[in-house]
Design a protein around this motif. Structure first.
Motif, short mmCIF file in Angstrom:
data_model
loop_
_atom_site.label_atom_id
_atom_site.label_comp_id
_atom_site.label_asym_id
_atom_site.label_seq_id
_atom_site.Cartn_x
_atom_site.Cartn_y
_atom_site.Cartn_z
N ILE A 163 0.71 -0.95 -0.48
CA ILE A 163 0.26 0.50 -0.08
C ILE A 163 1.18 1.41 -0.40
O ILE A 163 0.58 1.65 -0.72
CB ILE A 163 -0.95 -0.47 1.27
CG1 ILE A 163 -1.97 -1.02 1.03
CG2 ILE A 163 -1.64 0.74 1.55
CD1 ILE A 163 -2.68 -1.07 1.85
N LEU A 164 2.57 1.18 0.89
CA LEU A 164 2.98 2.68 0.63
C LEU A 164 3.34 2.44 -0.46
O LEU A 164 3.49 3.77 -1.22
CB LEU A 164 4.04 2.29 2.10
CG LEU A 164 3.63 2.82 3.53
CD1 LEU A 164 4.59 2.11 4.38
CD2 LEU A 164 3.09 3.65 3.67
N LEU A 165 3.28 1.29 -1.75
CA LEU A 165 3.88 1.78 -2.37
C LEU A 165 3.57 2.38 -3.64
O LEU A 165 4.07 3.10 -4.93
CB LEU A 165 4.24 0.19 -3.57
CG LEU A 165 5.70 -0.41 -2.91
CD1 LEU A 165 6.28 -1.72 -3.64
CD2 LEU A 165 7.09 0.21 -2.98
N ASN A 166 2.10 2.80 -3.51
CA ASN A 166 1.26 3.59 -3.95
C ASN A 166 2.18 5.17 -3.76
O ASN A 166 1.86 5.55 -5.19
CB ASN A 166 -0.38 3.62 -3.41
CG ASN A 166 -0.61 2.36 -3.70
OD1 ASN A 166 -0.61 1.84 -5.00
ND2 ASN A 166 -1.68 1.88 -3.25
N LEU A 167 2.62 5.25 -3.26
CA LEU A 167 3.59 6.98 -2.68
C LEU A 167 5.08 6.93 -3.67
O LEU A 167 4.99 8.10 -4.26
CB LEU A 167 3.98 6.94 -1.45
CG LEU A 167 2.60 6.79 -0.51
CD1 LEU A 167 3.51 7.27 0.78
CD2 LEU A 167 1.96 8.21 -0.73
N VAL A 168 5.06 5.85 -4.27
CA VAL A 168 5.62 6.28 -5.46
C VAL A 168 5.90 5.88 -6.58
O VAL A 168 4.58 5.57 -7.36
CB VAL A 168 7.08 5.18 -5.60
CG1 VAL A 168 7.86 4.42 -6.58
CG2 VAL A 168 7.78 4.26 -4.24
N PRO A 169 5.80 7.43 -7.98
CA PRO A 169 5.05 7.08 -9.04
C PRO A 169 5.80 5.85 -9.64
O PRO A 169 6.58 5.88 -9.71
CB PRO A 169 6.42 8.69 -9.39
CG PRO A 169 7.29 9.29 -8.17
CD PRO A 169 6.92 8.20 -7.26
#
Length: 185
Positions: free
Chosen positions: A123-129
């Motif tokens: 879910i935190l990988l959604n912060l990566v473009p």
């Protein structure tokens, strides 16, 4: 003569293509390894048999009345096959290794922690473009950490079918690695 030509054109032999023959040969190799050599028969036997069945031309997958049509729709569409797999794996569970070596309980606890850590990580990988995982995708990815291949495959087929191939490979590799680790300890 025209009737024989129509009959021939409808047979599987007339419709074979070389990729299907290659995949059927791979399926036969997997069956050989499972039966004669005893290499992971619980995995290779159904995979090999499925590879052969799935590559038979004009096998009746799409039209009602064919045997494989009903096998697919009764077993796969309704989810009966995963339930049978879970029951079979559960029936074969041997707790002898856990009783003989209680520290392996820590591996199970680590797997459960890994599931939740991976869920939050995906879910935190959604912060990566450029990276975008829905909650369903993240849950399908996270369940790989449980080192239970059938569960991961079933969950991915229900929540994010587009990731099913990658998750199936990762789950089976993870499950096999855990088996090898447990044999050494």
């Amino acid at each position: 003569m025209e009737g024989l030509m129509i009959l021939w054109s409808e047979t599987g032999l007339a419709n074979f293509q070389w990729p299907q023959l290659v995949m059927m040969a791979v399926g036969c190799l997997l069956l050989f390894l499972a039966i004669r050599r005893g290499f992971e028969p619980l995995l290779l036997l159904p995979i090999g048999f499925g590879a052969i069945l799935a590559n038979i031309p004009n096998a009746g997958f799409n039209e009602p009345g064919g045997l494989l049509y009903y096998v697919y729709h009764v077993g796969i569409d309704t989810g009966v096959f995963p339930l049978l797999i879970f029951m079979g794996v559960g029936a074969m569970t041997d707790f002898g290794a856990l009783i003989a070596n209680p520290r392996t309980l820590l591996l199970g606890a680590a797997a459960q922690f890994g599931i939740f850590a991976t869920l939050f990580g995906a879910i935190l990988l959604n912060l990566v473009p450029g990276m975008e995982f829905s909650l369903q995708d993240a849950a399908s990815i996270a369940i790989i950490g449980g080192a239970d291949g059938p569960t991961a495959i079933f969950l991915a087929s229900r929540l994010s079918p587009d990731l099913l191939g990658a998750i199936a490979v990762a789950a089976i590799v993870t499950w096999r690695w855990c088996q090898l680790f447990n044999r050494r300890s």
